[in-house]
Design an enzyme around this catalytic site. Structure first.
Site, mmCIF file in Angstrom:
data_model
loop_
_atom_site.group_PDB
_atom_site.id
_atom_site.type_symbol
_atom_site.label_atom_id
_atom_site.label_comp_id
_atom_site.label_asym_id
_atom_site.label_seq_id
_atom_site.Cartn_x
_atom_site.Cartn_y
_atom_site.Cartn_z
ATOM 1 N N LYS A 125 0.918 -1.347 0.052
ATOM 2 C CA LYS A 125 -0.089 -0.013 0.032
ATOM 3 C C LYS A 125 0.889 1.220 0.183
ATOM 4 C CE LYS A 125 -1.867 3.083 1.980
ATOM 5 N NZ LYS A 125 -1.617 4.327 1.365
ATOM 6 N N GLU A 183 9.589 2.370 10.778
ATOM 7 C CA GLU A 183 10.724 3.379 10.462
ATOM 8 C C GLU A 183 9.981 4.660 10.334
ATOM 9 O OE1 GLU A 183 13.980 2.505 9.954
ATOM 10 O OE2 GLU A 183 13.806 0.346 9.369
ATOM 11 N N CYS A 193 13.835 11.654 5.635
ATOM 12 C CA CYS A 193 13.674 11.149 7.162
ATOM 13 C C CYS A 193 15.012 11.610 7.922
ATOM 14 C CB CYS A 193 13.170 9.696 7.451
ATOM 15 S SG CYS A 193 14.165 8.626 6.525
ATOM 16 N N GLU A 211 9.677 17.331 14.340
ATOM 17 C CA GLU A 211 9.929 16.992 12.822
ATOM 18 C C GLU A 211 9.122 18.109 11.885
ATOM 19 O OE1 GLU A 211 8.339 13.371 10.905
ATOM 20 O OE2 GLU A 211 10.641 13.252 10.334
HETATM 21 P P1 NAD Z 1 2.410 9.174 7.058
HETATM 22 O O1 NAD Z 1 2.373 8.263 8.275
HETATM 23 O O2 NAD Z 1 1.211 10.067 6.657
HETATM 24 O O3 NAD Z 1 1.862 7.802 5.851
HETATM 25 C C1 NAD Z 1 2.591 6.913 5.418
HETATM 26 C C2 NAD Z 1 1.804 5.827 4.751
HETATM 27 O O4 NAD Z 1 1.012 5.179 5.927
HETATM 28 C C3 NAD Z 1 1.066 6.158 3.817
HETATM 29 O O5 NAD Z 1 1.063 5.071 2.868
HETATM 30 C C4 NAD Z 1 -0.316 6.301 4.339
HETATM 31 O O6 NAD Z 1 -1.459 6.216 3.504
HETATM 32 C C5 NAD Z 1 -0.453 5.339 5.482
HETATM 33 N N1 NAD Z 1 -1.141 5.233 6.566
HETATM 34 C C6 NAD Z 1 -1.707 6.523 7.176
HETATM 35 N N2 NAD Z 1 -2.609 6.241 8.365
HETATM 36 C C7 NAD Z 1 -2.566 5.139 8.125
HETATM 37 C C8 NAD Z 1 -3.437 4.000 9.135
HETATM 38 N N3 NAD Z 1 -4.018 4.430 10.170
HETATM 39 N N4 NAD Z 1 -2.756 2.686 8.997
HETATM 40 C C9 NAD Z 1 -2.042 2.304 8.034
HETATM 41 N N5 NAD Z 1 -1.547 3.024 6.953
HETATM 42 C C10 NAD Z 1 -1.758 4.498 7.108
HETATM 43 O O7 NAD Z 1 3.674 9.699 6.382
HETATM 44 P P2 NAD Z 1 4.123 10.326 5.050
HETATM 45 O O8 NAD Z 1 3.667 11.781 5.415
HETATM 46 O O9 NAD Z 1 3.652 9.770 3.915
HETATM 47 O O10 NAD Z 1 5.917 10.209 5.341
HETATM 48 C C11 NAD Z 1 6.557 11.183 5.919
HETATM 49 C C12 NAD Z 1 6.962 10.689 7.164
HETATM 50 O O11 NAD Z 1 7.707 9.507 6.757
HETATM 51 C C13 NAD Z 1 7.843 11.396 8.225
HETATM 52 O O12 NAD Z 1 7.500 11.412 9.400
HETATM 53 C C14 NAD Z 1 9.289 10.734 7.900
HETATM 54 O O13 NAD Z 1 10.193 11.045 8.673
HETATM 55 C C15 NAD Z 1 8.817 9.535 7.662
HETATM 56 N N6 NAD Z 1 9.741 8.401 6.932
HETATM 57 C C16 NAD Z 1 10.540 7.677 7.652
HETATM 58 C C17 NAD Z 1 11.592 7.117 7.146
HETATM 59 C C18 NAD Z 1 12.673 6.127 7.896
HETATM 60 O O14 NAD Z 1 12.928 5.369 7.421
HETATM 61 N N7 NAD Z 1 12.597 6.155 9.192
HETATM 62 C C19 NAD Z 1 11.641 7.145 5.692
HETATM 63 C C20 NAD Z 1 11.130 7.978 4.973
HETATM 64 C C21 NAD Z 1 10.014 8.646 5.444
#
Ligand code: NAD
Length: 483
Positions: A175, A250, A284, A387
């Site tokens: 997803k 992550e 990130c 963040e």
């Molecule tokens: P997000 O948490 O909003 O979404 C990530 C994914 O989760 C998307 O596919 C979204 O549709 C899905 N999602 C949202 N709510 C959900 C739920 N309740 N249940 C299951 N899935 C759900 O994050 P984002 O805005 O897409 O990405 C940015 C964030 O990701 C930042 O905080 C960044 O630091 C983090 N990030 C971390 C890493 C790492 O390796 N640690 C790498 C890249 C990004």
């Protein structure tokens, strides 16, 4: 106005719309243009995808790891052949510069498949001899893997999960982020083209609540690998816990870049600027707090500002462009609200702070913020602790290593960090005292795919990368045979 692409789910080898026939619109961040629509999938689509993945599991798990490694090679070759298309789609869908999309996103997605294929060929089962018995460790697939990914490095991060999940014999329901669906669909096309058995890889598009949440709580999903925000990670952990799913999270970061007094400012500056602003600061691992020794503070800040204001912000398709647009209007608004907050907290905006001046008309409806540097905030100000995930860095002086370590460890996050110094021994010792999963000394995002990747504190649970991924995507079973 370009054509709007209609994407489909890929379930059991079939391309399908969402059962409810609802759609989510996808916009190009650089222009605000409507470029695609994706299925707004719900639990019924997730159920179908999980069922397809369960049906395919037996056959896929029965292959040897060497046979599965050959499939990864085939996917890598086919993806490589479409590398320019990956880069173009990723640049369009995320607003990132094309050179970055080529050199990082497209290249690394192929590299992930090649790397894990090689890991599969090098993989050896372990035995542990006792005086009267032999222990043999088997690595079995976990089962159906739910893979959920964010928008900042769409295919790069999806392939980082798909490759080891497949290698270890799991079948997949992926997803991707609803904001950047395009290259996940391209990967599904590649997988279809190479002839991977139906149901081994399934793709469900949709938003987090309607499609992500049903995947994380589905009783027949055995493992969740999630990359995204910390608040979402908390929801994912709750949903996955009742069924004791294997879980890797992550999550977010607020990483410190520590500049010691003995640094060679000029030679390190391009790397420090890159660590601050790569992908518009939407990595990130980006260093969003720069801690600078007080004795070099003014010299460093002057040189940093010159380098930051020299960066070319603009048309992502232009090969000279260094910074593109932010992912969405709501994300831009969030980043701008932090810049406002920084001023309320007593910060001084040294550069940036809003849309770039003189952005061409074609990009006027895009989601732009020029690189922003903020001085004068206390190290525990909200803007220095939370963040922001955009092209915004805060600057803070420190008087000795101990103070720098204390500031670095002040946040609830613990993902990454970097230390810049001429004394690599002192830098290494300092690195050991920073509460983060990954610290670089005199480099940043210098990645060896064999090493553990992941965060501590609110930045995540578990490690991926190299043998850590192979361990996570498998169940180690011990068979003890008495002589
Ligand atoms: P997000 O948490 O909003 O979404 C990530 C994914 O989760 C998307 O596919 C979204 O549709 C899905 N999602 C949202 N709510 C959900 C739920 N309740 N249940 C299951 N899935 C759900 O994050 P984002 O805005 O897409 O990405 C940015 C964030 O990701 C930042 O905080 C960044 O630091 C983090 N990030 C971390 C890493 C790492 O390796 N640690 C790498 C890249 C990004």
């Amino acid at each position: 106005m370009s054509e709007v692409t209609e994407l489909s789910n890929f379930i059991g080898g079939q391309w399908r719309p969402a059962i409810c026939e609802h759609w989510i619109e996808d916009y190009a961040p650089a222009t605000g243009e409507h470029i695609a629509r994706i299925p707004c999938s719900s639990s019924e689509d997730v159920d179908d995808a999980v069922e397809a993945a369960m049906d395919a599991l037996g056959g896929w798990a029965a292959l040897s790891i060497l046979e599965r490694a050959k499939w990864l090679d085939k996917i890598a070759d086919a993806l490589d052949a479409r590398g320019e298309e990956v880069a173009q789609l990723e640049s369009l869908d995320t607003g990132k510069p094309i050179t970055l999309a080529r050199n990082v996103d497209a290249a690394r997605s192929v590299a992930n498949f090649r790397f894990f294929a090689e890991q599969g060929r090098e993989f050896e089962s372990e035995t542990f001899e006792m005086s009267d018995a032999t222990n043999r460790v088997l690595y079995k697939p976990v089962g159906v893997a739910g893979l959920i990914t964010p928008w900042n490095l769409p295919l790069y991060l999806l392939s980082w999960k798909v490759a080891p999940a497949l290698l270890m014999g799991n079948t997949i329901v992926a997803k991707p982020s609803e904001l950047t669906p395009m290259t996940a669909s391209l990967l599904a096309e590649v997988i279809e083209d190479v002839g991977l058995p139906d149901g081994v890889f399934n793709l469900v598009h949709g938003n987090g609540l309607d499609a992500g949440a049903p995947l994380t709580s589905h009783p027949d999903v055995d493992l969740i690998s999630f990359t995204g925000g910390t608040d979402t990670g908390r929801e994912v952990a709750k949903a996955a816990s009742s069924g004791f799913k294997k879980l890797s999270l992550e999550l977010g970061g607020k990483n410190a870049t520590i500049v010691r007094s003995d640094v060679d400012i000029e030679s390190m500056m391009p790397s420090i600027v890159r660590a601050s602003f790569l992908n518009q600061g939407q990595v990130c691992l980006c260093g969003s707090r720069i801690l600078i020794h007080e004795s070099i503070y003014d010299a460093f800040v002057g040189s940093f500002l010159t380098a930051v204001t020299d960066m070319i912000v603009g048309d992502p398709a232009d090969e000279e462009t260094v910074l593109g647009a932010l992912i969405s209007q709501s994300h831009r608004d969030k980043v701008l609200s932090y810049i406002d907050l920084a001023e309320q907290e007593g910060g001084e905006i040294l550069c940036g702070g809003g849309a770039p001046v003189g952005i061409p008309e074609a990009f006027e409806n895009g989601f732009w913020i020029s690189p922003t540097v903020i001085d004068g905030l206390a190290p525990d100000a909200r803007c220095a602790m939370e963040e922001i995930f955009g092209p915004v860095v805060t600057l803070h002086p420190f008087s000795d290593d101990q103070e720098a370590i204390e500031i670095a460890n002040m946040t609830d996050y613990g993902l990454a960090g970097s230390i810049w110094t001429s004394d690599v021994e002192a830098g290494g010792l300092m690195a050991e005292q920073i509460d983060s999963g990954m610290i670089w000394v005199n480099c940043w995002l210098h990645r060896d795919l064999r090493v553990p990747f992941g965060g501590v504190k609110n930045s995540g649970v578990g490690r991926e990368g190299g043998r850590w991924s192979l361990g996570f995507f498998s169940e180690a079973i011990n068979i003890c045979v008495k002589h």
